[in-house]
Enzyme design. Sequence first.
Site, mmCIF file in Angstrom:
data_model
loop_
_atom_site.group_PDB
_atom_site.id
_atom_site.type_symbol
_atom_site.label_atom_id
_atom_site.label_comp_id
_atom_site.label_asym_id
_atom_site.label_seq_id
_atom_site.Cartn_x
_atom_site.Cartn_y
_atom_site.Cartn_z
ATOM 1 N N HIS A 46 0.588 -1.363 -0.365
ATOM 2 C CA HIS A 46 0.273 0.175 -0.113
ATOM 3 C C HIS A 46 0.717 1.626 0.492
ATOM 4 O O HIS A 46 1.695 1.567 0.193
ATOM 5 C CB HIS A 46 -0.994 -0.402 1.150
ATOM 6 C CG HIS A 46 -1.554 1.040 1.604
ATOM 7 N ND1 HIS A 46 -3.020 1.183 0.816
ATOM 8 C CD2 HIS A 46 -1.393 2.498 1.686
ATOM 9 C CE1 HIS A 46 -3.291 2.685 0.856
ATOM 10 N NE2 HIS A 46 -2.949 3.376 1.372
ATOM 11 N N ARG A 66 -14.039 12.901 7.203
ATOM 12 C CA ARG A 66 -13.098 13.397 7.338
ATOM 13 C C ARG A 66 -12.388 14.881 5.873
ATOM 14 O O ARG A 66 -12.011 15.679 5.673
ATOM 15 C CB ARG A 66 -11.513 12.585 7.455
ATOM 16 C CG ARG A 66 -12.414 11.764 8.954
ATOM 17 C CD ARG A 66 -11.010 10.337 8.871
ATOM 18 N NE ARG A 66 -9.574 10.935 8.622
ATOM 19 C CZ ARG A 66 -8.754 9.940 8.096
ATOM 20 N NH1 ARG A 66 -9.363 8.611 7.159
ATOM 21 N NH2 ARG A 66 -7.735 10.883 7.700
HETATM 22 N N1 URA Z 1 -6.026 6.557 2.800
HETATM 23 C C1 URA Z 1 -6.763 5.887 2.891
HETATM 24 O O1 URA Z 1 -7.498 5.102 2.752
HETATM 25 N N2 URA Z 1 -7.268 6.471 4.194
HETATM 26 C C2 URA Z 1 -6.348 7.692 4.592
HETATM 27 O O2 URA Z 1 -7.247 8.110 5.666
HETATM 28 C C3 URA Z 1 -5.682 7.835 3.984
HETATM 29 C C4 URA Z 1 -4.956 7.691 2.214
#
Ligand code: URA
Length: 431
Positions: free
Chosen positions: A87, A173
Amino acid sequence: MAVEPFDVVDLIHTKRDSGALSTAQIDWLVDAYTRGYVADEQMAAMTMAIFLNGMAREEIRDLTLAMIASGETLSFAGLGKPTTDKHSTGGVGDKITLPLAPLVASFGVAVPQLSGRGLGHTGGTLDKLESIPGWRASLSNEEFHRQLADVGAVVCAAGSGLAPADGKLYALRDITGTVEAIPLIASSIMSKKIAEGTSALVLDVKFGSGAFLKNIEQSRELAETMVALGTDAGVATTALLTNMNVPLGLAIGNANEVREAVEVLAGGGPADIVELTIALAREMLALAGQPDADVEAALRNGRAMDTWNAMIRAQGGDLTAALPVARETHVVTAERSGLLVEQQALPFGIAAWRLGAGRARKQDPVQHSAGIDLHAKPGDSVTAGQPLFTLSADEPERFERALEALDGAYRIGDAGDPVETGGPLIAGRIG
Ligand code: URA
C-alpha cells in the site's frame, strides 16, 4: 427501542479534554455511526478532537478493529500460496503498483491488490489501468480468487463490503479538514488491508511536498503506527519511508504512466521507478519467504512482463490496442542553460489534475490521455530552448490553468548549485 449504552456527547467531551476512550466506547461509536444513530456533525466534532488531541496506541488499535468488524473480511487460506500486498500513501507519478504486482507474482507469490481511484492531485491505480482498452476494474469474488490462483496478481476495485465504516468516515474527514490525523489515517488504511486478508503487507509511506504528510517525522510516526497495527493483527508488516518531493519517474497522468510501467517491465524505465520497484519487491518477497529472489533478473528476462500480460488479459485488457493519445500538446522549454535544481511534486500533480488526468469530485470521469511527460529531472544539465516537459490534454483551454500551477515549480540554476530533492528516494525502513 433498544437503549444505547453511551451518550456520544460524553465521548466527544472525553476526547475534547484529551482523555482516552475505552474499547467498548470505540466499538459502540463506530457501530452507532455506521448505522446512522451518531450524526455526521457529532462524528465531525469527534474527528476534530482526535485531530487536535491524538489517540493512544490502544485506542488506534480498537478503532481499527471496530472498522474491520463493520464489514466482511476475506480469506486466502485455501489458495495454497503466500499472499503479500503493498500500500502506498499516494504521490505524484506513483505507478509502482503496475510493475510491482506482476514482478512479485512472477515468483509464485499471490498479490491481491485492492486499489482505489484518484482524488485531487494524487493519481489512482485503477484510473491508470483503465487507459488500457477493455480492462475491467470490477471482478466478482469468484473471478478474483480464480485470477489469484492462475495468474498470481490481481489489481482490482475494492468492494464496498470491506470496512464500510471507513468509507463513511473518510468521506466525512475529507470535507471537515480532518484527513491528516495520524490515528485516523493509520486506522483507515490498516482496517481495509487487514480485512482484505493478506498474510503480509509492505507499506510505502511517503513524505514531502507531493505527499499527504509533508515532513519525515510525521511519516515515520504513521509508518510505526501502521506496522504495529498490522503486526498485532497477525499480518507480517514492514514499511519504507520514501521521498515524494519530486515527481516519481517521467510520466504523470494515466496512459503515459502505463507506458512507463511497461518500460520498467521490459527492463528499462527511469532510475527512480526501477529503484523503488525493486526495493518494494524485495520487501514483499522477503515477507513471503523468498529473501534471495533475483528481482532484477525477472525484469531483465521478461518473466515479470509475462505475468503482466497474463494479468491484463485476464481482466479483459487488449494488449494489441494502442493506448489513448491526447489531441493537444504544449511543450515548455528551458528559458536558460544550466542545471535543473528543483522540480516540485505537488504543483506538477496539480497541473496534471487540471489537464484532466485527475478528478475533483468522486463521480467525475478522468481523461486517460491527459497528463505531463517530463524530459529532464533534477540534477540534469539543460540548454536554453530544450524541452523541459510536455503537457497533454484533449481541450487546449486547460493549458493555462495547468501552467499557472507550475509557476515557480521548477528552477534552473548554475552548475555546482545544490539540487533540491530533499534527500534520498528511500529514507528509512520500519519493521
Ligand atoms: N488513504 C486511506 O485509505 N485513508 C486515509 O485516511 C488516507 C489515505
